[in-house]
Scaffold this motif. Structure first.
Motif, PDB file in Angstrom:
ATOM      1  N   ALA A   1     -21.720  10.842  -2.206  1.00 46.98           N
ATOM      2  CA  ALA A   1     -20.338  11.188  -2.587  1.00 46.98           C
ATOM      3  C   ALA A   1     -19.518   9.928  -2.832  1.00 46.98           C
TER       4      ALA A   1
ATOM      5  N   VAL B   1     -17.442  18.773   7.274  1.00 46.40           N
ATOM      6  CA  VAL B   1     -18.218  18.023   6.283  1.00 46.40           C
ATOM      7  C   VAL B   1     -17.439  17.933   4.974  1.00 46.40           C
ATOM      8  N   GLU B   2     -16.761  19.022   4.609  1.00 45.43           N
ATOM      9  CA  GLU B   2     -16.024  19.057   3.341  1.00 45.43           C
ATOM     10  C   GLU B   2     -14.899  18.025   3.328  1.00 45.43           C
TER      11      GLU B   2
ATOM     12  N   CYS C   1     -14.619  10.483   1.379  1.00 44.92           N
ATOM     13  CA  CYS C   1     -15.570   9.546   0.771  1.00 44.92           C
ATOM     14  C   CYS C   1     -15.341   9.417  -0.731  1.00 44.92           C
ATOM     15  N   VAL C   2     -15.038  10.537  -1.382  1.00 43.66           N
ATOM     16  CA  VAL C   2     -14.794  10.525  -2.825  1.00 43.66           C
ATOM     17  C   VAL C   2     -13.545   9.700  -3.144  1.00 43.66           C
TER      18      VAL C   2
ATOM     19  N   ALA D   1     -23.657   6.717   7.997  1.00 45.16           N
ATOM     20  CA  ALA D   1     -23.991   7.962   7.310  1.00 45.16           C
ATOM     21  C   ALA D   1     -24.974   8.813   8.101  1.00 45.16           C
TER      22      ALA D   1
ATOM     23  N   SER E   1     -14.664  15.333   5.152  1.00 40.63           N
ATOM     24  CA  SER E   1     -15.239  13.988   5.159  1.00 40.63           C
ATOM     25  C   SER E   1     -15.731  13.591   3.774  1.00 40.63           C
ATOM     26  N   VAL E   2     -16.338  14.533   3.067  1.00 44.87           N
ATOM     27  CA  VAL E   2     -16.827  14.238   1.713  1.00 44.87           C
ATOM     28  C   VAL E   2     -15.662  13.954   0.772  1.00 44.87           C
TER      29      VAL E   2
ATOM     30  N   VAL F   1     -11.906  10.773   6.418  1.00 46.11           N
ATOM     31  CA  VAL F   1     -13.269  10.686   6.942  1.00 46.11           C
ATOM     32  C   VAL F   1     -13.243  10.537   8.461  1.00 46.11           C
TER      33      VAL F   1
ATOM     34  N   ILE G   1     -25.618  12.589   1.937  1.00 52.70           N
ATOM     35  CA  ILE G   1     -24.503  13.396   1.432  1.00 52.70           C
ATOM     36  C   ILE G   1     -23.244  12.539   1.310  1.00 52.70           C
ATOM     37  N   PHE G   2     -22.992  11.762   2.345  1.00 56.35           N
ATOM     38  CA  PHE G   2     -21.758  10.972   2.385  1.00 56.35           C
ATOM     39  C   PHE G   2     -21.854   9.727   1.499  1.00 56.35           C
ATOM     40  N   THR G   3     -23.022   9.065   1.526  1.00 53.76           N
ATOM     41  CA  THR G   3     -23.160   7.863   0.697  1.00 53.76           C
ATOM     42  C   THR G   3     -23.190   8.204  -0.784  1.00 53.76           C
TER      43      THR G   3
END
Length: 390
Positions: A257, A301-302, A308-309, A237, A304-305, A295, A253-255
């Protein structure tokens, strides 16, 4: 295994059943606090000491490697002890090890010593998780097991949301302070878990058989794939944040999400309160593989998020399924060992991703997580054991 009647024992020695279950939920969630905070906390700890945030993965890798080595042997040592008493002993050992890391960090001791202390904590962590899960069988009956596991998964993911955030905030002030906080939270079961005199495994039977039979290995492989994928995101992350030109602390942000989505998945399990079908599990694994692929692309970033979701939504339903299935497949005298193996399988995945992050690139580590999830989906779709659980 026939459920042990607990009404009379609890009435004499502990709070009411509902109170015991609530304390178990809290203990189970807080036991995971050090593991949840470790990737961010150790990355922030390593950055000023080594100049590279990814060096924190070395502590995570040492901790999880030791967990793999110690999980089953340490769990086996506790067969003749009361499960609660043995769990608390393991928590004491782990607390001392994490306290040592905080002390060494405060005095800026050699980084190698912190890696060794992390390994000491990991050596008992797998068995502690196995006994925590096994204790649930002494508290609740089969009719409420799935719902209880769903609630536990939800609370566990809340821990995985809150702990990295707290570690990031406290670590930005003082990395050792973040280690102290996660150590204190992880020691909570010492106070929360009540005495359960009946919490003892039955003697081993001649028909118990080996632990590592194919039907168990399948689900351990799936758990390993999930551990690798999640670890690639969580341990990576900070590196993901730096890659996106953010400050290290923005790795949350990633963790977050990932973990908020996992909370939603846990709520879904609790509300649905039904064990998933095999075809549903295959779809969940395939969706998780797709999320990891998003990811690993690192297009934005969007994107990747979003990946993650997707991964996070799959984690709790899959983890609950593995736990329930293994509960039925495990020999009654070896349930704690099987649950320790489940934690160990997850740790093997963490080791794999930590090694990938240490010795290769972030893209390769994330891509490998996607491949493992896809492989798990294929394995589950192809293998048949003809049991009611699988």
């Amino acid at each position: 295994m026939a459920e042990v009647p607990i009404t009379l024992d609890i009435a004499r020695n502990t709070p009411p059943v509902r109170g015991v279950l609530r304390r178990w939920f809290a203990s189970n969630a807080l036991l995971a606090a050090p593991q949840a905070a470790a990737p961010v906390a150790f990355a922030l700890l390593a950055l000023p000491l080594t100049g590279d945030a990814k060096s924190g993965a070395a502590i995570v890798m040492a901790m999880t490697a030791a967990q793999v080595l110690g999980a089953v042997p340490v769990a086996r040592l506790g067969r003749t002890f009361n499960a609660v008493t043995y769990l608390k002993l393991l928590v004491v050992i782990r607390t001392l090890a994490f306290s040592t890391i905080a002390f060494l960090a405060a005095w800026k001791a050699p980084f190698l010593l912190m890696i060794i202390a992390g390994a000491a904590a990991g050596f008992v962590n797998g068995a502690a998780s196995g006994y925590m899960r096994a204790i649930l069988n002494y508290i609740t009956g089969p009719d409420r097991l799935l719902k209880s596991l769903g609630i536990a998964a939800t609370l566990n993911e809340v821990t995985f949301v809150a702990a990295p955030v707290a570690a990031s905030l406290l670590g930005s002030i003082s990395p050792p302070l973040a280690i102290v906080a996660m150590t204190v939270l992880g020691s909570a079961p010492l106070q929360l878990i009540p005495r359960l005199p009946h919490a003892r495994a039955p003697p081993a039977a001649a028909t118990d058989g080996a632990l590592l039979k194919p039907s168990i290995l399948l689900w351990l492989f799936c758990a390993m794939a999930g551990g690798a994928a999640v670890a690639a995101i969580e341990v990576g992350a900070v590196a993901l944040a730096l890659d996106s030109a953010f400050k290290p602390g923005f790795g949350i942000i990633f963790t977050v999400a990932l973990c908020i989505a996992s909370v939603c998945g846990g709520v879904w399990v609790s509300v649905r309160n039904r064990l998933a079908q095999r075809r549903t599990v295959i779809l969940l694994l395939a969706a998780a593989a797709t999320g990891m692929a998003l990811v690993s692309l690192r297009r934005s970033v969007e994107v990747s998020v979003v990946g993650c979701v997707i991964v996070g939504l799959m984690i709790a339903p899959l983890g609950t399924y593995y736990s329930v299935v293994l509960d039925g497949l495990a020999p009654p005298s070896k349930r704690a060992e099987v649950f320790a193996l489940l934690r160990t399988a997850n740790s093997v995945g963490v080791i794999f991703s930590s090694a990938m992050l240490t010795w290769t690139s972030l893209t390769w580590a994330l891509g490998a997580g996607s491949v493992l999830f896809a492989g798990a989906a294929v394995a589950v779709s192809l293998v048949r054991f003809g049991t009611k659980h699988t």
